[in-house]
Design a protein around this motif. Structure first.
Motif, mmCIF file in Angstrom:
data_model
loop_
_atom_site.group_PDB
_atom_site.id
_atom_site.type_symbol
_atom_site.label_atom_id
_atom_site.label_comp_id
_atom_site.label_asym_id
_atom_site.label_seq_id
_atom_site.Cartn_x
_atom_site.Cartn_y
_atom_site.Cartn_z
ATOM 1 N N LEU A 181 0.865 -1.176 0.000
ATOM 2 C CA LEU A 181 0.000 0.000 0.000
ATOM 3 C C LEU A 181 0.901 1.225 0.000
ATOM 4 O O LEU A 181 1.676 1.428 0.939
ATOM 5 C CB LEU A 181 -0.911 0.014 1.231
ATOM 6 N N ALA A 182 0.821 2.029 -1.062
ATOM 7 C CA ALA A 182 1.728 3.161 -1.224
ATOM 8 C C ALA A 182 0.935 4.433 -1.491
ATOM 9 O O ALA A 182 -0.102 4.405 -2.154
ATOM 10 C CB ALA A 182 2.701 2.898 -2.369
ATOM 11 N N GLU A 183 1.439 5.557 -1.003
ATOM 12 C CA GLU A 183 0.687 6.809 -1.038
ATOM 13 C C GLU A 183 0.318 7.249 -2.448
ATOM 14 O O GLU A 183 -0.798 7.712 -2.698
ATOM 15 C CB GLU A 183 1.473 7.936 -0.359
ATOM 16 N N GLU A 184 1.237 7.113 -3.395
ATOM 17 C CA GLU A 184 0.991 7.640 -4.729
ATOM 18 C C GLU A 184 0.343 6.630 -5.666
ATOM 19 O O GLU A 184 0.297 6.832 -6.870
ATOM 20 C CB GLU A 184 2.301 8.155 -5.341
ATOM 21 N N GLY A 185 -0.161 5.528 -5.100
ATOM 22 C CA GLY A 185 -0.954 4.597 -5.888
ATOM 23 C C GLY A 185 -0.178 3.527 -6.611
ATOM 24 O O GLY A 185 -0.733 2.795 -7.432
ATOM 25 N N GLY A 186 1.109 3.388 -6.314
ATOM 26 C CA GLY A 186 1.919 2.400 -7.008
ATOM 27 C C GLY A 186 1.983 1.057 -6.326
ATOM 28 O O GLY A 186 2.865 0.253 -6.632
ATOM 29 N N GLY A 187 1.086 0.806 -5.392
ATOM 30 C CA GLY A 187 1.120 -0.433 -4.626
ATOM 31 C C GLY A 187 0.588 -1.627 -5.393
ATOM 32 O O GLY A 187 0.233 -1.542 -6.571
ATOM 33 N N ILE A 188 0.532 -2.760 -4.695
ATOM 34 C CA ILE A 188 0.087 -4.019 -5.288
ATOM 35 C C ILE A 188 -0.925 -4.663 -4.354
ATOM 36 O O ILE A 188 -0.626 -4.927 -3.188
ATOM 37 C CB ILE A 188 1.278 -4.980 -5.512
ATOM 38 N N GLU A 189 -2.111 -4.912 -4.868
ATOM 39 C CA GLU A 189 -3.134 -5.610 -4.087
ATOM 40 C C GLU A 189 -3.026 -7.107 -4.337
ATOM 41 O O GLU A 189 -3.031 -7.559 -5.470
ATOM 42 C CB GLU A 189 -4.532 -5.120 -4.481
ATOM 43 N N ARG A 190 -2.916 -7.869 -3.269
ATOM 44 C CA ARG A 190 -2.949 -9.321 -3.386
ATOM 45 C C ARG A 190 -3.224 -9.903 -2.006
ATOM 46 O O ARG A 190 -3.042 -9.241 -0.985
ATOM 47 C CB ARG A 190 -1.645 -9.887 -3.950
ATOM 48 N N THR A 191 -3.700 -11.119 -1.966
ATOM 49 C CA THR A 191 -3.965 -11.803 -0.707
ATOM 50 C C THR A 191 -2.642 -12.285 -0.136
ATOM 51 O O THR A 191 -1.952 -13.118 -0.734
ATOM 52 C CB THR A 191 -4.918 -12.989 -0.923
ATOM 53 N N SER A 192 -2.279 -11.733 1.012
ATOM 54 C CA SER A 192 -1.010 -12.073 1.635
ATOM 55 C C SER A 192 -1.088 -11.701 3.103
ATOM 56 O O SER A 192 -1.729 -10.711 3.460
ATOM 57 C CB SER A 192 0.142 -11.308 0.973
ATOM 58 N N PRO A 193 -0.435 -12.463 3.990
ATOM 59 C CA PRO A 193 -0.369 -12.044 5.392
ATOM 60 C C PRO A 193 0.522 -10.820 5.587
ATOM 61 O O PRO A 193 0.468 -10.179 6.633
ATOM 62 C CB PRO A 193 0.217 -13.263 6.101
ATOM 63 N N PHE A 194 1.333 -10.487 4.567
ATOM 64 C CA PHE A 194 2.272 -9.378 4.681
ATOM 65 C C PHE A 194 1.797 -8.186 3.861
ATOM 66 O O PHE A 194 1.453 -8.324 2.681
ATOM 67 C CB PHE A 194 3.666 -9.799 4.199
ATOM 68 N N LEU A 195 1.792 -7.009 4.496
ATOM 69 C CA LEU A 195 1.412 -5.767 3.825
ATOM 70 C C LEU A 195 2.433 -4.688 4.151
ATOM 71 O O LEU A 195 2.633 -4.343 5.326
ATOM 72 C CB LEU A 195 0.024 -5.310 4.272
ATOM 73 N N TRP A 196 3.079 -4.161 3.124
ATOM 74 C CA TRP A 196 3.994 -3.035 3.274
ATOM 75 C C TRP A 196 3.213 -1.735 3.130
ATOM 76 O O TRP A 196 2.376 -1.601 2.232
ATOM 77 C CB TRP A 196 5.091 -3.082 2.207
ATOM 78 N N LEU A 197 3.499 -0.759 4.002
ATOM 79 C CA LEU A 197 2.871 0.554 3.942
ATOM 80 C C LEU A 197 3.978 1.589 3.715
ATOM 81 O O LEU A 197 4.894 1.709 4.533
ATOM 82 C CB LEU A 197 2.110 0.862 5.227
ATOM 83 N N ILE A 198 3.863 2.331 2.632
ATOM 84 C CA ILE A 198 4.970 3.160 2.153
ATOM 85 C C ILE A 198 4.539 4.611 2.003
ATOM 86 O O ILE A 198 3.546 4.917 1.331
ATOM 87 C CB ILE A 198 5.469 2.661 0.781
ATOM 88 N N ASP A 199 5.300 5.502 2.597
ATOM 89 C CA ASP A 199 5.231 6.921 2.256
ATOM 90 C C ASP A 199 6.598 7.281 1.693
ATOM 91 O O ASP A 199 7.570 7.407 2.436
ATOM 92 C CB ASP A 199 4.903 7.787 3.477
ATOM 93 N N PRO A 200 6.700 7.438 0.380
ATOM 94 C CA PRO A 200 8.012 7.629 -0.244
ATOM 95 C C PRO A 200 8.625 8.994 0.044
ATOM 96 O O PRO A 200 9.841 9.169 -0.085
ATOM 97 C CB PRO A 200 7.723 7.476 -1.733
ATOM 98 N N LEU A 201 7.767 9.960 0.429
ATOM 99 C CA LEU A 201 8.245 11.299 0.782
ATOM 100 C C LEU A 201 7.211 11.919 1.717
ATOM 101 O O LEU A 201 6.216 12.486 1.275
ATOM 102 C CB LEU A 201 8.438 12.159 -0.471
ATOM 103 N N ASP A 202 7.424 11.755 3.004
ATOM 104 C CA ASP A 202 6.514 12.336 3.989
ATOM 105 C C ASP A 202 6.995 13.753 4.298
ATOM 106 O O ASP A 202 8.100 13.936 4.813
ATOM 107 C CB ASP A 202 6.499 11.497 5.271
ATOM 108 N N GLY A 203 6.164 14.715 3.960
ATOM 109 C CA GLY A 203 6.573 16.111 4.037
ATOM 110 C C GLY A 203 6.804 16.688 2.653
ATOM 111 O O GLY A 203 7.721 17.490 2.442
ATOM 112 N N THR A 204 5.958 16.295 1.701
ATOM 113 C CA THR A 204 6.125 16.743 0.318
ATOM 114 C C THR A 204 6.096 18.263 0.202
ATOM 115 O O THR A 204 6.887 18.860 -0.538
ATOM 116 C CB THR A 204 5.028 16.132 -0.580
ATOM 117 N N ASN A 205 5.183 18.904 0.904
ATOM 118 C CA ASN A 205 5.091 20.364 0.825
ATOM 119 C C ASN A 205 6.384 21.017 1.298
ATOM 120 O O ASN A 205 6.888 21.971 0.692
ATOM 121 C CB ASN A 205 3.900 20.852 1.657
#
Length: 253
Positions: free
Chosen positions: A60-84
Motif C-alpha cells: 500500500l503506497a501513497e501515490e498509488g503504485g502499490g500491489i493488491e494481493r492476498t497475503s499475510p504481509f502488507l507493506w505501507l509506504i510513504d516515499p516522501l513524507d513532508g512533500t510540501n
C-alpha cells in the motif's frame, strides 16, 4: 526484512537528496495537496525493491503504485513524507516504510536523509536511532511538555481542521510544533525530543512506521477518545504515556 527496509529507505533517501539539487516540478493532487516527480520516483524505487525481494507481499503506497494481493504481509509506504516541505526546500521530510503481518505492525523505518538519522523498530525488539536505543521522555505533566501536531490539506474548506484543539493545547503546554512530517514527528516522540503528537485525517502510510517506533520506545498510542488505535484510524494521539490522559481530556473539551 528489517535490514531490507533500512537499506531501501536509505536508497530512497539518497534519491530525495539528489532531487533537492535540481529544479522540482509540482502538481496538485487536490486544491491544496501537492506532489512532485520525486515522490513518484521514490515510490517506484521502493515498490520495485519489495516486488523483487518479496514477490508474494502486498503493498500500500501513497501515490498509488502499490500491489493488491492476498497475503499475510502488507507493506505501507510513504516515499516522501513532508512533500510540501520538500517542494519548498524546507528541511523536514522523510521516507517511511512499515510492514504488517496478519494485521499487526511488525517493523517500521523512518529515514531523515538530511540528518542521516535512521529510526527503526521491530516488534518486541525495541526502537533505535542509528545505533542508539530510544526511550520516550519522562515529562510528567502536559504543562511541562513540548508537543506537535498537524493540519489537514483541506484546512481552508472544513471546520474540522484542528484549530480549536491547537489553540487550547498551545495554551497548556510549553509549546506546539507543526513541522509537516507526521512520520518524523512520531520518531521524535519515540526519541524523547517531543512528549506527544496528535493529528487528524491521517493515512496508514503516514503513521504505521512511526507508531511502532513510539510503542517500542515505551510510549502510548490511542485515538482521540483514548480508545485503541490502528493505522486505519485517522485520528492519532501518541505520547510518552505520562501525559496521555491529560492530552486526551484537553482534546475532548
Amino acid at each position: 526484512m528489517l535490514s531490507f527496509a533500512i537499506e531501501t529507505a536509505r536508497r530512497a533517501g539518497a534519491l530525495l537528496l539528489a532531487g533537492l539539487e535540481r529544479r522540482r516540478s509540482l502538481e496538485l493532487k487536490s486544491a491544496y495537496e501537492v506532489v512532485t516527480e520525486v515522490d513518484r520516483e521514490s515510490e517506484a524505487l521502493i515498490v520495485s525493491a519489495i516486488r523483487h525481494a518479496f514477490p508474494d507481499h502486498a503493498i500500500l503506497a501513497e501515490e498509488g503504485g502499490g500491489i493488491e494481493r492476498t497475503s499475510p504481509f502488507l507493506w505501507l509506504i510513504d516515499p516522501l513524507d513532508g512533500t510540501n516541505n520538500y517542494a519548498h526546500g524546507f528541511p523536514f521530510f522523510s521516507v517511511s516504510i512499515a510492514l504488517m503481518e496478519d494485521g499487526e505492525l511488525r517493523l517500521g523505518v523512518v529515514f531523515d536523509p538530511l540528518r542521516d538519522e535512521l529510526f527503526s523498530a521491530e516488534r518486541g525488539a525495541g526502537a533505535w536511532r542509528n545505533d542508539q536505543r530510544l526511550r520516550v521522555s519522562d515529562t510528567p505533566a502536559l504543562a511541562a511538555s513540548l508537543v506537535s501536531t498537524g493540519f489537514p490539506y483541506d484546512f481552508a474548506t472544513t471546520t474540522d481542521n484542528n484549530t480549536r484543539q491547537f489553540t487550547r493545547i498551545q495554551a497548556r503546554t510549553q509549546g506546539v510544533r507543526r513541522a509537516g512530517s507526521a512520520a518524523l514527528d512520531l520518531a521524535y516522540v519515540a526519541s524523547g525530543r517531543l512528549d506527544a503528537h496528535w493529528e487528524l485525517r491521517l493515512k496508514p502510510w503516514d503513521t504505521a512506521a512511526g507508531a511502532l517506533l513510539v510503542l517500542e520506545a515505551g510510549g502510548r498510542l490511542s485515538d482521540w477518545r483514548g480508545q485503541p488505535w490502528n493505522p486505519w484510524n485517522d485520528r492519532l494521539v501518541a505520547s510518552n504515556g505520562r501525559i496521555h490522559d491529560e492530552l486526551i481530556a484537553a482534546l475532548a473539551e
